[in-house]
Design a protein around this motif. Sequence first.
Motif, PDB file in Angstrom:
ATOM      1  N   UNK A 263       0.396  -1.659   0.061  1.00 13.17           N
ATOM      2  CA  UNK A 263      -0.088   0.293   0.298  1.00 13.17           C
ATOM      3  C   UNK A 263       1.370   1.608  -0.463  1.00 13.17           C
ATOM      4  N   UNK A 264       2.012   1.693  -0.251  1.00 16.46           N
ATOM      5  CA  UNK A 264       2.470   2.600  -0.297  1.00 16.46           C
ATOM      6  C   UNK A 264       4.404   2.907   1.288  1.00 16.46           C
ATOM      7  N   UNK A 265       3.743   1.851   1.618  1.00 18.14           N
ATOM      8  CA  UNK A 265       4.945   2.415   2.996  1.00 18.14           C
ATOM      9  C   UNK A 265       6.003   1.031   2.496  1.00 18.14           C
ATOM     10  N   UNK A 266       7.598   1.648   2.783  1.00 17.07           N
ATOM     11  CA  UNK A 266       8.677   1.404   2.608  1.00 17.07           C
ATOM     12  C   UNK A 266       9.871   1.557   3.733  1.00 17.07           C
ATOM     13  N   UNK A 267      10.028   0.864   4.689  1.00 22.96           N
ATOM     14  CA  UNK A 267      11.223   1.139   5.253  1.00 22.96           C
ATOM     15  C   UNK A 267      12.220   0.289   5.767  1.00 22.96           C
ATOM     16  N   UNK A 268      13.660   1.406   5.652  1.00 17.52           N
ATOM     17  CA  UNK A 268      14.501   0.291   6.038  1.00 17.52           C
ATOM     18  C   UNK A 268      14.855  -0.045   7.958  1.00 17.52           C
ATOM     19  N   UNK A 269      14.714  -1.658   8.534  1.00 22.67           N
ATOM     20  CA  UNK A 269      14.339  -1.166  10.011  1.00 22.67           C
ATOM     21  C   UNK A 269      15.294  -2.287  10.271  1.00 22.67           C
ATOM     22  N   UNK A 270      16.596  -1.584  11.142  1.00 27.48           N
ATOM     23  CA  UNK A 270      17.623  -2.381  11.654  1.00 27.48           C
ATOM     24  C   UNK A 270      17.949  -3.627  13.036  1.00 27.48           C
ATOM     25  N   UNK A 271      16.567  -3.054  13.478  1.00 24.86           N
ATOM     26  CA  UNK A 271      15.741  -3.291  15.206  1.00 24.86           C
ATOM     27  C   UNK A 271      15.085  -4.259  14.724  1.00 24.86           C
ATOM     28  N   UNK A 272      14.728  -5.605  13.483  1.00 17.52           N
ATOM     29  CA  UNK A 272      13.358  -6.064  13.680  1.00 17.52           C
ATOM     30  C   UNK A 272      13.639  -7.919  13.271  1.00 17.52           C
ATOM     31  N   UNK A 273      13.624  -8.544  13.877  1.00 18.48           N
ATOM     32  CA  UNK A 273      14.148 -10.304  13.084  1.00 18.48           C
ATOM     33  C   UNK A 273      12.290 -10.718  13.595  1.00 18.48           C
ATOM     34  N   UNK A 274      12.029 -11.092  14.735  1.00 19.04           N
ATOM     35  CA  UNK A 274      11.511 -12.455  14.892  1.00 19.04           C
ATOM     36  C   UNK A 274      10.638 -12.020  14.361  1.00 19.04           C
ATOM     37  N   UNK A 275       9.805 -10.375  14.488  1.00 17.81           N
ATOM     38  CA  UNK A 275       8.478 -10.152  13.939  1.00 17.81           C
ATOM     39  C   UNK A 275       8.276 -10.014  12.636  1.00 17.81           C
ATOM     40  N   UNK A 276       9.545  -9.962  12.234  1.00 21.47           N
ATOM     41  CA  UNK A 276       9.370 -10.666  10.660  1.00 21.47           C
ATOM     42  C   UNK A 276      10.000 -11.738  10.273  1.00 21.47           C
ATOM     43  N   UNK A 277      10.496 -12.614  11.173  1.00 21.99           N
ATOM     44  CA  UNK A 277      11.010 -14.073  10.414  1.00 21.99           C
ATOM     45  C   UNK A 277      10.878 -14.905  12.123  1.00 21.99           C
TER      46      UNK A 277
END
Length: 322
Positions: A263-277
């Motif tokens: 829907x149009x958001x994009x963000x570089x997130x160095x502080x995420x592991x468990x919530x995406x994997x």
Amino acid sequence: MRLPACLAAVLMLATPLARADITVKDADGKVRVEIDGQLFTEYCYSGAQHVYFWPLIGPGGVKMTRSWPMQDVPGEEHDHPHHRSLWFAHGDLNGVDFWAESKSFGNGKGHPTGKIEHEKFLELKGGPRDATIRDSLKWVAPDDTVPLTSVQTFQVSKGPDDERVIDFTVELTAGEKDVIFGDTKEGTMALRIAESMRLAQPKKKPGEGHIINSEGVADDKVWGEHAAWVDMSGPVDGKTVGIALFDDPRNPRHPPRWHARDYGLFAANPFCEAEMDKTKAKGAGDFKVEAGKNVTFRYRIILHPGDAAAAKIAEQFATFTK
């Protein structure tokens, strides 16, 4: 003929202004940035729970980021009111959410919302090739404590083929106590693109936009993947344009995961592991900055004509890393 000293001094002061192609002007809680006399963006440092840059005017004078909630434009969805064009924030800092706003949803963990507030400008400078906005910020928790301060530097220049190049640096300094950036998908160096550039339109109708990352992963598969850069492109006012976001290889945890949404958001997130994997342990993405210590993150953002291939984004990233 020799000029009087006072007149010569006036001309010396006036000359750089006459030559300046990129100008900055601070007024009424915003810093207006113009390129060749036309609006490029405004740095909005009042009126919201975090500072942000809006709009972003790209090649051909098209608006490349969503207008809402700053402006109500017909046809734009009213979701995620904290998605303010271009910004840096995070959803879990010592248990406080600096990503969401009090009038929007939290991050699903019941965290109270904090504010990222402008303190003072350290540099406001225009010039014939680039312009710089550098200021100090404080991250204020609901109890009025300041667990973190930051110095944010925004430098814009003109690239080839009518590109706009932004170099964005954030130096984060912990206060009297250690700071933990918690493992959450809600972050961090972020953009919300124009509605017409979306991969998916409202009600999941197919859009004309496209997403590609440095690994060749495309569209909705980009979410949660590690990548050095991501590019979102699509039509605006009949022109195909794109925005590329580069993560500097010097950044901690390069390459980061990406909160890239259809829907149009994009963000570089160095502080995420468990919530995406889900194979990762809870809190695997937590990142600590010890009391009084600091950490710096650097990014490049390119507003370009055409898609990522036409703009040679892979080649531009290779040059950037040198």
